[in-house]
Scaffold this active site. Structure first.
Site, PDB file in Angstrom:
ATOM      1  N   ASN A 166      -2.785  -7.652   8.190  1.00 24.25           N
ATOM      2  CA  ASN A 166      -2.327  -8.445   7.046  1.00 24.25           C
ATOM      3  C   ASN A 166      -1.939  -9.838   7.529  1.00 24.25           C
ATOM      4  OD1 ASN A 166      -1.347  -9.144   4.488  1.00 24.25           O
ATOM      5  ND2 ASN A 166       0.720  -8.444   4.987  1.00 24.25           N
ATOM      6  N   THR A 167      -2.162 -10.813   6.663  1.00 20.98           N
ATOM      7  CA  THR A 167      -1.693 -12.168   6.990  1.00 20.98           C
ATOM      8  C   THR A 167      -0.449 -12.425   6.147  1.00 20.98           C
ATOM      9  OG1 THR A 167      -2.939 -13.181   5.170  1.00 20.98           O
ATOM     10  CG2 THR A 167      -4.058 -13.015   7.313  1.00 20.98           C
ATOM     11  N   HIS A 168       0.498 -13.154   6.749  1.00 16.46           N
ATOM     12  CA  HIS A 168       1.729 -13.452   6.017  1.00 16.46           C
ATOM     13  C   HIS A 168       2.126 -14.904   6.276  1.00 16.46           C
ATOM     14  CE1 HIS A 168       5.501 -12.575   4.010  1.00 16.46           C
ATOM     15  NE2 HIS A 168       6.126 -13.185   4.994  1.00 16.46           N
ATOM     16  N   SER A 189       1.711 -15.586  10.267  1.00 19.98           N
ATOM     17  CA  SER A 189       1.653 -14.407  11.137  1.00 19.98           C
ATOM     18  C   SER A 189       0.513 -13.485  10.721  1.00 19.98           C
ATOM     19  CB  SER A 189       2.968 -13.602  11.031  1.00 19.98           C
ATOM     20  OG  SER A 189       4.100 -14.412  11.298  1.00 19.98           O
ATOM     21  N   LEU A 205       0.856  -1.197   0.000  1.00 21.03           N
ATOM     22  CA  LEU A 205       0.000   0.000   0.000  1.00 21.03           C
ATOM     23  C   LEU A 205       0.891   1.245   0.000  1.00 21.03           C
ATOM     24  CD1 LEU A 205      -2.684  -1.002   2.665  1.00 21.03           C
ATOM     25  CD2 LEU A 205      -2.860  -1.146   0.158  1.00 21.03           C
ATOM     26  N   ASP A 259       5.831  -5.891   5.732  1.00 22.89           N
ATOM     27  CA  ASP A 259       5.575  -6.941   6.752  1.00 22.89           C
ATOM     28  C   ASP A 259       6.335  -6.651   8.043  1.00 22.89           C
ATOM     29  OD1 ASP A 259       5.747  -9.268   4.027  1.00 22.89           O
ATOM     30  OD2 ASP A 259       3.961  -8.373   4.953  1.00 22.89           O
TER      31      ASP A 259
HETATM   32  C1  GRF Z   1      -1.720 -16.152   1.647  1.00 26.65           C
HETATM   33  O1  GRF Z   1      -0.775 -17.080   2.161  1.00 26.65           O
HETATM   34  C2  GRF Z   1      -1.321 -14.767   2.049  1.00 26.65           C
HETATM   35  O2  GRF Z   1      -0.765 -14.644   3.331  1.00 26.65           O
HETATM   36  C3  GRF Z   1      -0.263 -14.484   1.021  1.00 26.65           C
HETATM   37  O3  GRF Z   1      -0.771 -15.005  -0.188  1.00 26.65           O
HETATM   38  C4  GRF Z   1      -1.650 -16.075   0.140  1.00 26.65           C
HETATM   39  C5  GRF Z   1      -2.978 -15.747  -0.451  1.00 26.65           C
HETATM   40  O4  GRF Z   1      -3.691 -16.920  -0.539  1.00 26.65           O
HETATM   41  N1  GRF Z   1      -0.015 -13.057   0.925  1.00 26.65           N
HETATM   42  P1  GRF Z   1      -5.255 -16.834  -0.907  1.00 26.65           P
HETATM   43  O5  GRF Z   1      -5.372 -15.828  -2.061  1.00 26.65           O
HETATM   44  O6  GRF Z   1      -5.968 -16.353   0.327  1.00 26.65           O
HETATM   45  O7  GRF Z   1      -5.612 -18.237  -1.280  1.00 26.65           O
END
Ligand code: GRF
Length: 190
Positions: free
Chosen positions: A105-107, A134, A91, A143
């Site tokens: 955010n998920t990582h 995470s 962003l 991140d």
């Molecule tokens: C997830 O692991 C997310 O953390 C990463 O890309 C993947 C996206 O998977 N940035 P999806 O589009 O939710 O299947």
């Protein structure tokens, strides 16, 4: 708690969030789902009757111009929380500044290990015996924001990027849903 979720890809994490938030006793609702391209994952929002929008990154001359349109879309929905769930785009600082700290955010790694767009691939390349998932608050780094939840996941010797990522995603989904619930109940304050 009202959410707007932003994706770029398959949206499997989004689907899990849509399923969780569709339960009447879950304290959060998804107002809309946005994407930076014509993402397959938008179909999940359509399945749940949730409005979608796309701000195609390729249609804008600069990241900042793209960010301005994205911010306009987000302003239209006025969410309490923005969830990046597979948004493969940084962003612009102006967008982060406008909404922080209400962006999570998920990582697919155990931050601060392996940040960036290829966390799973990087963990494998480093020969890591374990990695993780995470959930963080988005700041204007990559991140690098405060960690809200994370969990270790073992790397198997025969793992490929895909097999490892598919094992990480369910953990990401569980952590994300738990973080959203804790923010919604006020247990977790950003
Ligand atoms: C997830 O692991 C997310 O953390 C990463 O890309 C993947 C996206 O998977 N940035 P999806 O589009 O939710 O299947």
């Amino acid at each position: 708690l009202t959410l707007v979720v932003l994706i770029s890809g398959a949206g499997s994490n989004l689907r899990a969030l849509l399923e969780a938030t569709s339960h009447p006793d879950f304290p959060a609702r998804v107002l809309a789902v946005g994407a930076d391209r014509d993402a397959d994952g938008l179909a999940h929002a359509e399945d749940f009757g949730i409005p979608t929008f796309t701000v195609p990154y390729a249609a804008y001359p600069t990241r900042e111009a793209w960010g301005e349109e994205l911010a306009a879309q987000l302003d239209a929905w006025q969410p309490d929380l923005i969830v990046l769930s597979g948004l493969m785009r940084l962003l612009p600082a102006a967008v982060v500044a406008r909404y922080a700290p209400r962006i999570v955010n998920t990582h697919p790694a155990y931050l601060p290990e392996f940040p960036g767009a290829h966390g799973v691939r990087d963990a494998l390349a480093a020969g890591a015996e374990q990695t993780g998932a995470s959930v963080i608050v988005v700041d204007d780094g990559v991140d690098s924001g405060p960690i809200l939840a994370q969990e270790r996941i073992a790397v198997r010797p025969d793992d490929t990027e895909s097999s490892l990522h598919e094992r990480i995603k369910p953990v990401e989904r569980r952590l994300l849903i738990d973080v959203v619930q804790r923010i919604a109940t006020g247990e977790l304050v950003l």
